[in-house]
Design a protein around this motif. Structure first.
Motif, PDB file in Angstrom:
ATOM      1  N   ARG B 149       0.816  -1.210   0.000  1.00 24.14           N
ATOM      2  CA  ARG B 149       0.000   0.000   0.000  1.00 24.14           C
ATOM      3  C   ARG B 149       0.853   1.265   0.000  1.00 24.14           C
ATOM      4  O   ARG B 149       0.486   2.261   0.616  1.00 24.14           O
ATOM      5  CB  ARG B 149      -0.926   0.028   1.220  1.00 24.14           C
ATOM      6  N   VAL B 150       1.958   1.197  -0.669  1.00 18.27           N
ATOM      7  CA  VAL B 150       2.783   2.394  -0.795  1.00 18.27           C
ATOM      8  C   VAL B 150       2.183   3.274  -1.891  1.00 18.27           C
ATOM      9  O   VAL B 150       2.017   2.809  -3.017  1.00 18.27           O
ATOM     10  CB  VAL B 150       4.229   2.022  -1.181  1.00 18.27           C
ATOM     11  N   GLU B 162      -2.814  -0.396  -8.892  1.00 20.00           N
ATOM     12  CA  GLU B 162      -3.585   0.769  -8.494  1.00 20.00           C
ATOM     13  C   GLU B 162      -2.781   2.059  -8.528  1.00 20.00           C
ATOM     14  O   GLU B 162      -3.220   3.092  -8.033  1.00 20.00           O
ATOM     15  CB  GLU B 162      -4.140   0.549  -7.085  1.00 20.00           C
ATOM     16  N   HIS B 318      -5.833   9.609   0.582  1.00 17.56           N
ATOM     17  CA  HIS B 318      -6.079   8.171   0.567  1.00 17.56           C
ATOM     18  C   HIS B 318      -6.918   7.752  -0.630  1.00 17.56           C
ATOM     19  O   HIS B 318      -7.583   6.728  -0.602  1.00 17.56           O
ATOM     20  CB  HIS B 318      -6.762   7.705   1.848  1.00 17.56           C
ATOM     21  N   ILE B 320      -8.005   6.141  -3.959  1.00 21.12           N
ATOM     22  CA  ILE B 320      -7.584   4.811  -4.370  1.00 21.12           C
ATOM     23  C   ILE B 320      -7.774   4.544  -5.853  1.00 21.12           C
ATOM     24  O   ILE B 320      -7.060   3.744  -6.453  1.00 21.12           O
ATOM     25  CB  ILE B 320      -8.303   3.738  -3.527  1.00 21.12           C
ATOM     26  N   GLU B 321      -8.731   5.228  -6.486  1.00 19.01           N
ATOM     27  CA  GLU B 321      -8.899   5.008  -7.917  1.00 19.01           C
ATOM     28  C   GLU B 321      -7.673   5.575  -8.628  1.00 19.01           C
ATOM     29  O   GLU B 321      -7.331   6.737  -8.430  1.00 19.01           O
ATOM     30  CB  GLU B 321     -10.144   5.703  -8.458  1.00 19.01           C
ATOM     31  N   PRO B 322      -7.058   4.774  -9.446  1.00 15.88           N
ATOM     32  CA  PRO B 322      -5.860   5.238 -10.157  1.00 15.88           C
ATOM     33  C   PRO B 322      -6.200   6.400 -11.081  1.00 15.88           C
ATOM     34  O   PRO B 322      -7.311   6.477 -11.617  1.00 15.88           O
ATOM     35  CB  PRO B 322      -5.439   4.025 -10.975  1.00 15.88           C
TER      36      PRO B 322
END
Lengths: 343, 343
Positions: B149-150, B162, B318, B320-322
């Motif tokens: 999750r980097v 992602e 935070h 998350i959608e690329p």
DNA sequence: GCGGGTAGTGAAAGCGCTTACATCACGCTC
DNA sequence: GAGCGTGATGTAAGCGCTTTCACTACCCGC
């Protein structure tokens, strides 16, 4: 509309040394020792720890470690900006040598803007030591850093206080270069660059004067100019429109020389017949210009590497006597000075 | 033999928040609040704290702060190496945008060497997020980073997982550039560069093929070459010695094109009459070559800046959608393609 | 005159490590 | 068989911050 519920937006919390210890049935001290191969750990215990580490995918938190040990394992380098092959090469050398020692490198470009002093001071708090490039910050900042006992190496900048310094030889090469031009028989040799703009250029200006003095000629004043190609073009345009225009110019760096080439082309002057030009740095493009540029090569990678080594030494040994190094430079004769290429 | 006794080799211990608190007669919580303008602090108290801070020359320890807050206030950028104006400009843009946000930037050059994957993983532990440049590391590392999750942005590299991505438009420009050459009437146009060496070059190769296909011509195979000037010279030397040598070449970047220029000069070929040449990147030297190089300009600073912005956004929100961005490029027609300069 | 907000402050619990020191069980020596 | 060095491990005290929560005045309204 994809369902995102299964994905967590939060960075997963990493396993800590406590969880590893519990998992392996030992204390955190043992985990720490096993992890770093420090102190004694029984083989069987080490194996259990290793397994727990693997299962939990444990990696020690760098902040915790750094806080406990009292250092960052990182150094910083401050430069005016990154444009131009000179700075980037030096930084590359610095990064290379630092990475080899496990040190991370933080970069900070001052862009010549105000307030960069605070940024440099801040950088000092994030690192174990700093290398300061040329005229990035004033002496007041260097002094403050010195006062804070920040390990410091000055790059292409005269020594100050207890800091180390690394630089390339300038004056003698500039003298030799100018002398070479004099031997070609040019009657008036100009200088484009700002002797006060950087210590290096100041030295080159001095060497240029040395050569003139050596042959009993008067030294013309410098045409003050910035470092960029556009600056060089501007300065050259002014210079070439003078009634008594020079028939040769030594430029403070290759970028300026490129600008001169451009201005000369615009003025329909032939290089080197109408005007000889020399640069400084031997950037990669220098040999591909029209004509190939006579210049002075600096050991850019080595400058960076050496700075990293001095800094590292200063940090780890608490050495206090300043050390100063001058790396050799090399005259690169091509054809912009009037020589005919050997090939 | 100077007496060094009065000088301490040890870096002076900085004042801590405890000392400031004691000095000001308050608790460390209050010092912390006053220092960061967080929470409520009575004006009189703040003044006392400020004075204590000044007297003790207190600066909060970054490691303590970072450990407590759980982040580094720093990001990292990984690149193949720093040589060439392209990488250094992108990094400069990245540094600029990051510094404006108070983020430090750590750099890591992979130099294409083995084992750089571990260095990248290590860098991830020292930062809040990473930007990965082109082909610096394999997809396995990208995946591992993703797993950890980097926050990640891929620069000049196709998206993966992602991560966000930023790149410059390649294919359409390459098509336009090749088309331009076709319109000049060249009968055989070569391509020098490694389509598999970097995603960018792969795209350029595709665009080159598009143009050929558009006019119903067969696409010649690429002459695979590294990125450096020397690589270009070598490739060109081989290419030009062929019986059926091309009368134009599109090069994967400007450095290669410089090498071609050099090889052509050695082969006594005139540019562009005997051989047209184009580059890519529009490095500063491009306009100063002989002849001035037709090329494609990339928004290098913007690439870096945009990467910094995306990364920052990803870290702080935070998200998350690329997100994927493609920055426009621009054809720069000079004379190495056969055009006559307007000036 | 009393309950209840509120501004201001402090105590203390972390954050995740390293490391000095204590502890304990052995296997020796004399 | 008492004493002791030694190897292996654990305990706990930091490292220097941030932040939650509790607490104390103090002021307000009714």
């Amino acid at each position: 509309m994809k369902a995102l519920t299964s994905r967590s937006a939060r960075r997963r919390r990493d396993a800590t040394i406590y969880e590893v210890a519990r998992h392996a049935g030992v204390s955190i001290a043992t985990v720490s020792r096993a992890q770093r191969n420090a102190g004694v750990v029984a083989p069987a215990t080490r194996a259990r720890v290793d397994q727990a580490v693997a299962e939990l995918n444990y990696r020690p938190n760098r902040l915790g470690r750094s806080l406990a040990r009292g250092h960052h394992d990182a150094t910083g380098i401050v430069f005016p900006d990154l444009s131009g092959p000179y700075y980037s090469s030096v930084i590359l050398g610095f990064e290379d040598a630092s990475a080899a020692e496990g040190q991370s490198v933080l970069i900070l470009a001052t862009h010549g803007r105000r307030g960069s002093g605070d940024l440099v001071l801040d950088l000092a708090d994030r690192t174990d030591g700093l290398v300061l490039f040329g005229q990035t910050v004033g002496d007041d900042i260097v002094e403050e850093l010195d006062r804070r006992r920040v390990p410091l190496v000055l790059l292409a900048r005269p020594t100050h206080g207890e800091a180390d310094s690394v630089g390339a030889e300038n004056r003698a090469s500039a003298r030799a270069l100018t002398f070479h031009l004099l031997e070609h028989g040019y009657r008036q040799i100009g200088f484009i660059g700002d002797p006060d703009g950087s210590p290096d250029v100041g030295e080159r200006w001095l060497g240029y004067g040395d050569a003139h003095r050596a042959v009993g000629r008067e030294t013309p004043g410098p045409v003050v100019s910035g470092f960029r190609t556009a600056d060089g073009a501007r300065a050259a345009t002014a210079l070439l429109s003078q009634a008594d225009r020079p028939d040769a110019v030594v430029c403070a760096n290759d970028e300026i020389a490129m600008g001169v080439l451009e201005a000369a082309r615009a003025a329909r002057l032939s290089i080197p017949d109408d005007l000889a030009v020399t640069g400084w740095d031997d950037i990669p493009a220098a040999r591909h210009l029209a004509p190939p540029l006579t210049t002075v090569r600096q050991p850019m990678l080595d400058l960076g590497r050496r700075a990293a080594e001095l800094l590292r030494d200063r940090i780890s040994t608490h050495r206090i006597e300043p050390r100063h190094e001058l790396l050799p430079t090399e005259l690169v004769i091509r054809s912009s000075c009037g020589c005919t290429p050997s090939t």
